[in-house]
Write an enzyme that holds these catalytic residues in place. Structure first.
Site, short mmCIF file in Angstrom:
data_model
loop_
_atom_site.label_atom_id
_atom_site.label_comp_id
_atom_site.label_asym_id
_atom_site.label_seq_id
_atom_site.Cartn_x
_atom_site.Cartn_y
_atom_site.Cartn_z
N ASP A 258 -10.27 1.16 -4.23
CA ASP A 258 -9.21 1.14 -3.21
C ASP A 258 -8.42 2.45 -3.27
O ASP A 258 -9.03 3.51 -3.32
CB ASP A 258 -8.33 -0.10 -3.40
CG ASP A 258 -7.69 -0.58 -2.10
OD1 ASP A 258 -6.90 0.18 -1.51
OD2 ASP A 258 -7.99 -1.71 -1.68
N GLU B 143 0.84 -1.20 0.00
CA GLU B 143 0.00 0.00 0.00
C GLU B 143 0.87 1.25 0.00
O GLU B 143 2.08 1.19 0.20
CB GLU B 143 -0.90 0.04 1.24
CG GLU B 143 -2.25 -0.66 1.08
CD GLU B 143 -3.27 0.19 0.35
OE1 GLU B 143 -2.90 1.26 -0.20
OE2 GLU B 143 -4.45 -0.20 0.31
N ASN C 269 -10.88 4.90 2.07
CA ASN C 269 -9.84 4.64 1.08
C ASN C 269 -9.87 5.75 0.04
O ASN C 269 -10.66 6.70 0.13
CB ASN C 269 -10.10 3.28 0.41
CG ASN C 269 -8.94 2.32 0.57
OD1 ASN C 269 -7.78 2.72 0.45
ND2 ASN C 269 -9.24 1.05 0.83
#
Length: 297
Positions: free
Chosen positions: A206, A15, A154
């Protein structure tokens, strides 16, 4: 368009990619491992480990970082011995046990925004967005009055002029992206509205980035794509990836014309159809990005 694997990182949950122009390097995190990773174009990679899960990072001056972890916001310093020294700057009181920070990034003025979620992806809407401004009183402020009832916050990104904030909720029961008008002086969002309903598109929303033309790029997790939406919320482009779970994208490279994408390597399932899951990829999107702001303070 073919995605290039730059490193077979095999991250459980890669991430928060961030391009560091002075080092000509890409940084990102593996959340459950609490690791900060670095890749350079000559193929060199390094990583440093912290004592808590590390949700997201933003740059500070002089090679330092801010990280949103499990219990709060930390000043991070990478050590030569592979340790990531984490100095807590402020704590956060979560709504439930078993929560952590997830996605985040700075606004154009250097305020650090990050969202919280339940680690087990529970469906309770107890996640919230927090703002950390080290140049003010160095405390973390929950923005629940305007950004409430989130499950997995997100997709945070800001328009080129900083006056629009984008936020998504990637939980399967939500799958929406919102836009907010953003007061750049006070650092407060208002006028919440649906920007994109991802239930009408492949994948869940996301992590995200905004390019120099003001378009919004979102990783469509479970669909193996990165989608580009115009400022009006119209789907403009879809770029395929060789993995099913891309997590976040960021522009980088010397000209900011490369789109880097992190991904998840699911545990306990057959990965023969996506052996590169957990890797980091590079795409040529045909547009340039914007430099990421430095966290203030």
């Amino acid at each position: 368009m073919t995605a290039e694997l730059i490193t077979d990182a095999r991250n459980a949950t890669g991430e928060s990619p961030v391009w560091h122009p002075q080092e000509n390097a890409l940084y990102w995190v593996d959340i459950p491992a609490g690791r900060l990773h670095r890749w350079q174009p000559d193929g060199q990679t390094h990583h440093w480990a912290a004592d808590e899960m590390l949700g997201c990072i933003v740059r500070r001056q002089q090679g330092h970082w801010l990280g949103a972890m499990e219990s709060g916001i930390f000043h991070l310093t990478a050590q030569a011995d592979g340790r990531l020294v984490a100095d807590k700057r402020t704590s956060v009181e979560h709504a439930r046990p078993g929560m952590r920070f997830n996605d985040g990034r700075c606004d154009r003025q250097g305020r650090f925004w990050a969202g919280t979620m339940q680690t087990n992806m529970g469906a309770e809407p107890v996640g919230a967005l927090y703002r950390y401004d080290a140049t003010a009183d160095a405390t973390v402020k929950p923005m629940q009055a305007r950004l409430d009832r989130l499950i997995v916050p997100n997709g945070m990104a800001f328009s080129p002029d900083g006056k629009t904030l984008y936020v998504s909720d990637s939980h399967p029961s939500v799958q929406l992206i919102w836009a907010f008008d953003y007061d750049i002086d006070s650092g407060t969002p208002h006028n919440r509205r649906i920007f994109v309903d991802m239930n009408q598109h492949p994948g869940r929303p996301d992590g995200a980035a905004v390019d120099a033309e003001g378009c919004y790029w979102i990783c469509a997790i479970d669909a193996g794509q990165v989608l580009r939406f115009t400022p009006e919320g119209k789907l403009d482009r879809a770029l395929p990836l060789p993995v099913k779970k891309p997590t976040m994208c960021a522009f980088g490279g010397p000209q900011l014309d490369t789109l880097f994408v992190t991904s998840i390597r699911p545990q306990g399932i057959d990965l023969s159809d996506q052996p590169l899951a957990g890797g980091v990829f590079a795409l040529n999107p045909g547009v340039k990005g914007l430099p990421e702001p430095i966290a203030g303070g």
